[in-house]
Design a protein around this motif. Structure first.
Motif, PDB file in Angstrom:
ATOM      1  N   GLU A 206       1.184  -1.525   0.189  1.00 26.17           N
ATOM      2  CA  GLU A 206      -0.124   0.129  -0.385  1.00 26.17           C
ATOM      3  C   GLU A 206       0.545   1.015  -0.340  1.00 26.17           C
ATOM      4  OE1 GLU A 206      -3.947  -0.034   2.761  1.00 26.17           O
ATOM      5  OE2 GLU A 206      -2.495   1.879   3.267  1.00 26.17           O
ATOM      6  N   VAL A 207       2.076   1.031   0.833  1.00 29.11           N
ATOM      7  CA  VAL A 207       2.862   2.525   1.080  1.00 29.11           C
ATOM      8  C   VAL A 207       3.353   2.587  -0.338  1.00 29.11           C
ATOM      9  CG1 VAL A 207       4.659   3.466   1.777  1.00 29.11           C
ATOM     10  CG2 VAL A 207       3.404   1.966   3.659  1.00 29.11           C
ATOM     11  N   LEU A 208       3.904   1.678  -0.822  1.00 26.21           N
ATOM     12  CA  LEU A 208       5.128   1.782  -2.152  1.00 26.21           C
ATOM     13  C   LEU A 208       4.109   2.169  -3.202  1.00 26.21           C
ATOM     14  CD1 LEU A 208       7.064  -1.468  -2.130  1.00 26.21           C
ATOM     15  CD2 LEU A 208       8.407   0.675  -1.952  1.00 26.21           C
ATOM     16  N   GLU A 209       3.029   1.708  -3.325  1.00 24.62           N
ATOM     17  CA  GLU A 209       1.801   1.810  -4.226  1.00 24.62           C
ATOM     18  C   GLU A 209       1.369   3.359  -4.079  1.00 24.62           C
ATOM     19  OE1 GLU A 209      -0.648  -1.297  -4.675  1.00 24.62           O
ATOM     20  OE2 GLU A 209       0.737  -2.012  -6.210  1.00 24.62           O
ATOM     21  N   SER A 210       1.533   3.944  -2.912  1.00 31.24           N
ATOM     22  CA  SER A 210       0.664   5.228  -2.849  1.00 31.24           C
ATOM     23  C   SER A 210       1.254   6.553  -3.061  1.00 31.24           C
ATOM     24  CB  SER A 210       0.653   5.144  -1.160  1.00 31.24           C
ATOM     25  OG  SER A 210       0.952   6.807  -0.427  1.00 31.24           O
ATOM     26  N   GLU A 211       0.710   7.771  -3.887  1.00 31.29           N
ATOM     27  CA  GLU A 211       1.356   8.485  -4.479  1.00 31.29           C
ATOM     28  C   GLU A 211       1.240   9.933  -3.449  1.00 31.29           C
ATOM     29  OE1 GLU A 211      -0.747  12.226  -7.518  1.00 31.29           O
ATOM     30  OE2 GLU A 211      -1.664  10.190  -7.415  1.00 31.29           O
ATOM     31  N   ARG A 212       0.782   9.582  -1.865  1.00 33.90           N
ATOM     32  CA  ARG A 212       1.089  10.492  -1.180  1.00 33.90           C
ATOM     33  C   ARG A 212       2.532  10.230  -0.034  1.00 33.90           C
ATOM     34  NH1 ARG A 212      -2.534   9.676   4.731  1.00 33.90           N
ATOM     35  NH2 ARG A 212      -0.934  10.357   5.588  1.00 33.90           N
ATOM     36  N   PHE A 213       3.223   8.743  -0.393  1.00 34.39           N
ATOM     37  CA  PHE A 213       4.253   8.533  -0.392  1.00 34.39           C
ATOM     38  C   PHE A 213       5.391   9.421  -1.349  1.00 34.39           C
ATOM     39  CE2 PHE A 213       7.614   5.830   0.048  1.00 34.39           C
ATOM     40  CZ  PHE A 213       8.156   5.437   0.942  1.00 34.39           C
TER      41      PHE A 213
ATOM     42  N   ALA B 236       2.173   3.213   8.943  1.00 36.94           N
ATOM     43  CA  ALA B 236       2.787   4.045   9.382  1.00 36.94           C
ATOM     44  C   ALA B 236       4.331   3.097   9.813  1.00 36.94           C
ATOM     45  CB  ALA B 236       2.148   4.129  10.912  1.00 36.94           C
ATOM     46  N   ALA B 237       4.071   2.082  10.380  1.00 40.64           N
ATOM     47  CA  ALA B 237       5.316   1.326  10.987  1.00 40.64           C
ATOM     48  C   ALA B 237       5.836   0.998   9.382  1.00 40.64           C
ATOM     49  CB  ALA B 237       4.816   0.056  11.520  1.00 40.64           C
ATOM     50  N   ALA B 238       5.421   0.790   8.051  1.00 39.73           N
ATOM     51  CA  ALA B 238       5.886   0.150   6.644  1.00 39.73           C
ATOM     52  C   ALA B 238       6.933   1.229   6.197  1.00 39.73           C
ATOM     53  CB  ALA B 238       4.775  -0.616   6.059  1.00 39.73           C
ATOM     54  N   MET B 239       6.290   2.191   6.521  1.00 36.65           N
ATOM     55  CA  MET B 239       6.305   3.283   5.512  1.00 36.65           C
ATOM     56  C   MET B 239       8.135   3.843   6.221  1.00 36.65           C
ATOM     57  SD  MET B 239       4.051   7.068   5.304  1.00 36.65           S
ATOM     58  CE  MET B 239       5.405   8.983   5.019  1.00 36.65           C
ATOM     59  N   SER B 240       7.767   4.082   7.762  1.00 42.82           N
ATOM     60  CA  SER B 240       8.603   4.139   8.423  1.00 42.82           C
ATOM     61  C   SER B 240      10.149   3.008   8.482  1.00 42.82           C
ATOM     62  CB  SER B 240       8.034   4.686  10.223  1.00 42.82           C
ATOM     63  OG  SER B 240       8.100   3.601  10.832  1.00 42.82           O
ATOM     64  N   LEU B 241       9.850   1.812   7.997  1.00 42.55           N
ATOM     65  CA  LEU B 241      10.837   1.241   7.910  1.00 42.55           C
ATOM     66  C   LEU B 241      11.059   1.100   6.338  1.00 42.55           C
ATOM     67  CD1 LEU B 241       9.435  -3.046   8.942  1.00 42.55           C
ATOM     68  CD2 LEU B 241      11.197  -1.184   9.987  1.00 42.55           C
ATOM     69  N   ILE B 242      10.507   2.156   5.398  1.00 38.68           N
ATOM     70  CA  ILE B 242      10.999   2.223   3.944  1.00 38.68           C
ATOM     71  C   ILE B 242      11.783   3.418   4.002  1.00 38.68           C
ATOM     72  CG2 ILE B 242       9.891   2.887   2.020  1.00 38.68           C
ATOM     73  CD1 ILE B 242       8.183   1.176   2.275  1.00 38.68           C
ATOM     74  N   TYR B 243      11.337   4.058   5.499  1.00 28.72           N
ATOM     75  CA  TYR B 243      12.333   5.909   5.445  1.00 28.72           C
ATOM     76  C   TYR B 243      13.563   5.433   5.927  1.00 28.72           C
ATOM     77  CZ  TYR B 243      12.101  10.838   7.415  1.00 28.72           C
ATOM     78  OH  TYR B 243      12.323  11.368   7.217  1.00 28.72           O
ATOM     79  N   PHE B 244      13.454   4.234   6.252  1.00 30.08           N
ATOM     80  CA  PHE B 244      14.821   4.838   7.286  1.00 30.08           C
ATOM     81  C   PHE B 244      15.772   3.202   6.053  1.00 30.08           C
ATOM     82  CE2 PHE B 244      16.947   0.418   9.390  1.00 30.08           C
ATOM     83  CZ  PHE B 244      17.949   1.293  10.122  1.00 30.08           C
ATOM     84  N   LEU B 245      14.998   2.896   5.657  1.00 25.31           N
ATOM     85  CA  LEU B 245      16.488   2.217   4.620  1.00 25.31           C
ATOM     86  C   LEU B 245      16.901   2.943   3.694  1.00 25.31           C
ATOM     87  CD1 LEU B 245      13.831  -1.408   4.486  1.00 25.31           C
ATOM     88  CD2 LEU B 245      16.449  -0.907   4.902  1.00 25.31           C
ATOM     89  N   ILE B 246      16.210   3.928   2.848  1.00 29.35           N
ATOM     90  CA  ILE B 246      16.483   5.361   1.970  1.00 29.35           C
ATOM     91  C   ILE B 246      17.565   5.635   2.652  1.00 29.35           C
ATOM     92  CG2 ILE B 246      15.979   6.910   1.146  1.00 29.35           C
ATOM     93  CD1 ILE B 246      13.192   5.487   0.794  1.00 29.35           C
TER      94      ILE B 246
ATOM     95  N   ARG C 244       9.880  15.598  -1.709  1.00 27.98           N
ATOM     96  CA  ARG C 244       9.920  16.528  -1.519  1.00 27.98           C
ATOM     97  C   ARG C 244      11.340  16.247  -0.513  1.00 27.98           C
ATOM     98  NH1 ARG C 244       4.602  15.809   0.236  1.00 27.98           N
ATOM     99  NH2 ARG C 244       3.452  16.792  -1.803  1.00 27.98           N
ATOM    100  N   ASN C 245      11.405  15.930   0.367  1.00 28.98           N
ATOM    101  CA  ASN C 245      12.107  14.998   0.901  1.00 28.98           C
ATOM    102  C   ASN C 245      13.709  14.647  -0.252  1.00 28.98           C
ATOM    103  OD1 ASN C 245      10.976  13.479   4.139  1.00 28.98           O
ATOM    104  ND2 ASN C 245      12.713  14.938   3.965  1.00 28.98           N
ATOM    105  N   LEU C 246      13.776  14.293  -0.854  1.00 29.19           N
ATOM    106  CA  LEU C 246      15.272  14.418  -1.573  1.00 29.19           C
ATOM    107  C   LEU C 246      15.097  15.876  -1.542  1.00 29.19           C
ATOM    108  CD1 LEU C 246      14.324  10.902  -3.381  1.00 29.19           C
ATOM    109  CD2 LEU C 246      16.068  11.575  -1.637  1.00 29.19           C
TER     110      LEU C 246
ATOM    111  N   THR D 141       4.120  19.261   2.852  1.00 25.83           N
ATOM    112  CA  THR D 141       4.621  17.731   3.885  1.00 25.83           C
ATOM    113  C   THR D 141       5.514  16.952   3.621  1.00 25.83           C
ATOM    114  OG1 THR D 141       1.830  18.198   4.469  1.00 25.83           O
ATOM    115  CG2 THR D 141       3.050  15.641   4.706  1.00 25.83           C
ATOM    116  N   PHE D 142       6.423  16.547   4.426  1.00 25.49           N
ATOM    117  CA  PHE D 142       7.843  15.995   4.253  1.00 25.49           C
ATOM    118  C   PHE D 142       7.503  14.430   4.641  1.00 25.49           C
ATOM    119  CE2 PHE D 142      10.010  20.493   4.791  1.00 25.49           C
ATOM    120  CZ  PHE D 142      10.213  20.208   3.353  1.00 25.49           C
TER     121      PHE D 142
END
Lengths: 294, 93
Positions: free
Chosen positions: A54-61, A258-268, A67-69, A239-240
């Motif tokens: 869901e997170v990987l396919e989310s446009e919001r993510f 949120a946990a899935a997103m934070s793990l992807i965030y952490f890996l990046i 924006r963050n990069l 919105t970062f």
């Protein structure tokens, strides 16, 4: 035969315990949450990889990540050269050293939320010194309504807050260069640029690695300042990932996504930091004699 | 000790046990055959065995994420790709 000194384990044990309690156990919990759905009252239901998909396919993510990069790239492109330039311009002896160091350290001593509040007021068009002055000068400035103005405000705020860190790190690298190097350069008739390129910049490399890593990680994880100044707006323009993450975890109580997103965030963050570190420390390894043998 | 707040599941417990076993096996490998000196592989930067394990694990995480996003939720083939990736990293990097 290599000999092992196992006493060293006792010295690193306190740090290992500290890291376990402050990082490893929370990280394990986040992994556990990322594969389950929670309805409160400690009830969890296995969902597998659904939240990751869901997170990987989310446009919001995707948008928050871009924006963050972009924000981190702009911050590094401004703060690193500016920090080097200010460090080069700072005096090396005399009373000016203490004055400059204290002035440079001041922004670093201010808590993030206070920095946000200062700039939130400072940039307001009705009562803020910056916003009011710009409006009076004829600029159509309003960081609460205009996307570009909001971005410029956040970037200027971050540069004001954190360039000092780069300056202090570079300055520490510069003052550690022995005078003999400068004397040799003078005898050779080296230009100012040659002194910078072949003496000062190589000697600052190690501290620059630290500066780039710290500034990348900090800017990529930025939360408090933009949250206080713009609240992620106008719209979602500022919105970062961290703001999005908190909205998801605390605002919507979607702990699994949120946990899935934070793990992807952490890996990046881990990947980019590792690439920076490897590329920059590799230059040291290349210049060290007798290393790098297969 | 009540660990229910950590919301453990069997698959995540297996995941962490595998990571722990990998790290322990690196330690045993180093005891049996010391080889911690950095070497330079095809990527032209120095790595130790620990670095290669880190690259393998980090790369595997991204292989799984890419597989999930582009192919689907069945990650067994992704796991096979990760195994191959790990072997390549340990041999050539």
């Amino acid at each position: 035969m290599k000999s092992w000194n196992n006493k060293a384990w006792f010295l690193v044990l306190p740090m290992l315990l500290l890291v376990a309690f402050s990082a490893i156990i929370p990280l394990m919990t986040v992994v556990n949450y990322s594969v389950q759905d929670s309805f409160g009252n400690n009830e969890f239901y296995w969902v597998g990889l659904e939240w990751f998909k869901e997170v990987l396919e989310s446009e919001r993510f995707h948008n928050a990540l871009m924006r963050n990069l972009l924000f981190s790239a702009i911050i590094l492109l401004i703060e690193i050269p500016l920090g080097i330039a200010i460090a080069l311009a700072m005096p090396r002896r005399g009373w000016g050293v203490s004055v400059c160091l204290v002035l440079m350290a001041l922004p670093l001593l201010i808590p993030w939320n206070v920095v946000g509040t200062i700039w939130q007021v400072f940039a307001r068009v009705d009562i803020g010194l910056l916003g009011y002055t710009l409006t009076q000068l004829g600029f159509d400035y309003n960081y609460t309504q205009d996307v570009v103005d909001a971005w410029i405000t956040l970037i200027v705020m971050d540069v004001w807050h954190w360039t000092s860190l780069v300056v202090l790190l570079c300055y520490s690298g510069l003052v550690s260069i022995p005078q003999a190097y400068y004397q040799a350069a003078r005898i050779d008739g080296a230009s100012r640029w040659a002194v910078f390129r072949y003496i000062q910049l190589p000697k600052m490399r190690r501290v620059l690695v630290i500066a780039v890593l710290l500034r990348f990680m900090d800017s990529f994880m930025i939360y408090t300042e933009p949250f206080v100044v713009t609240g992620g707006g106008p719209g979602n323009a500022t919105t970062f990932l961290s703001i999005d993450l908190v909205q998801m975890a605390i605002g919507q109580f979607d702990l699994g996504p949120a946990a899935a997103m934070s793990l992807i965030y952490f890996l990046i963050i881990l990947l980019v930091s590792w690439v920076f570190y490897t590329v920059m420390t590799q230059q040291d390894a290349d210049s060290a004699p007798g290393r790098g043998q297969s | 000790m009540d660990l229910s707040w950590m919301a453990w599941t069997t698959p995540t417990a297996i995941f962490f046990v595998v990571i722990l076993c990998l790290m322990l096996s690196m330690w045993v490998w180093e005891l049996i055959s010391p080889g911690g000196q950095p070497r330079r592989g095809i990527l032209r930067f120095e790595t130790t065995r620990g670095d290669r394990l880190f690259v393998t694990l980090l790369g595997s995480a991204f292989i799984n994420l890419a597989w999930l996003a582009l192919v689907g939720p069945n990650l067994w083939w992704a796991l096979a790709v990760c195994g191959l990736f790990g072997v390549l990293v340990f041999v050539f990097v």
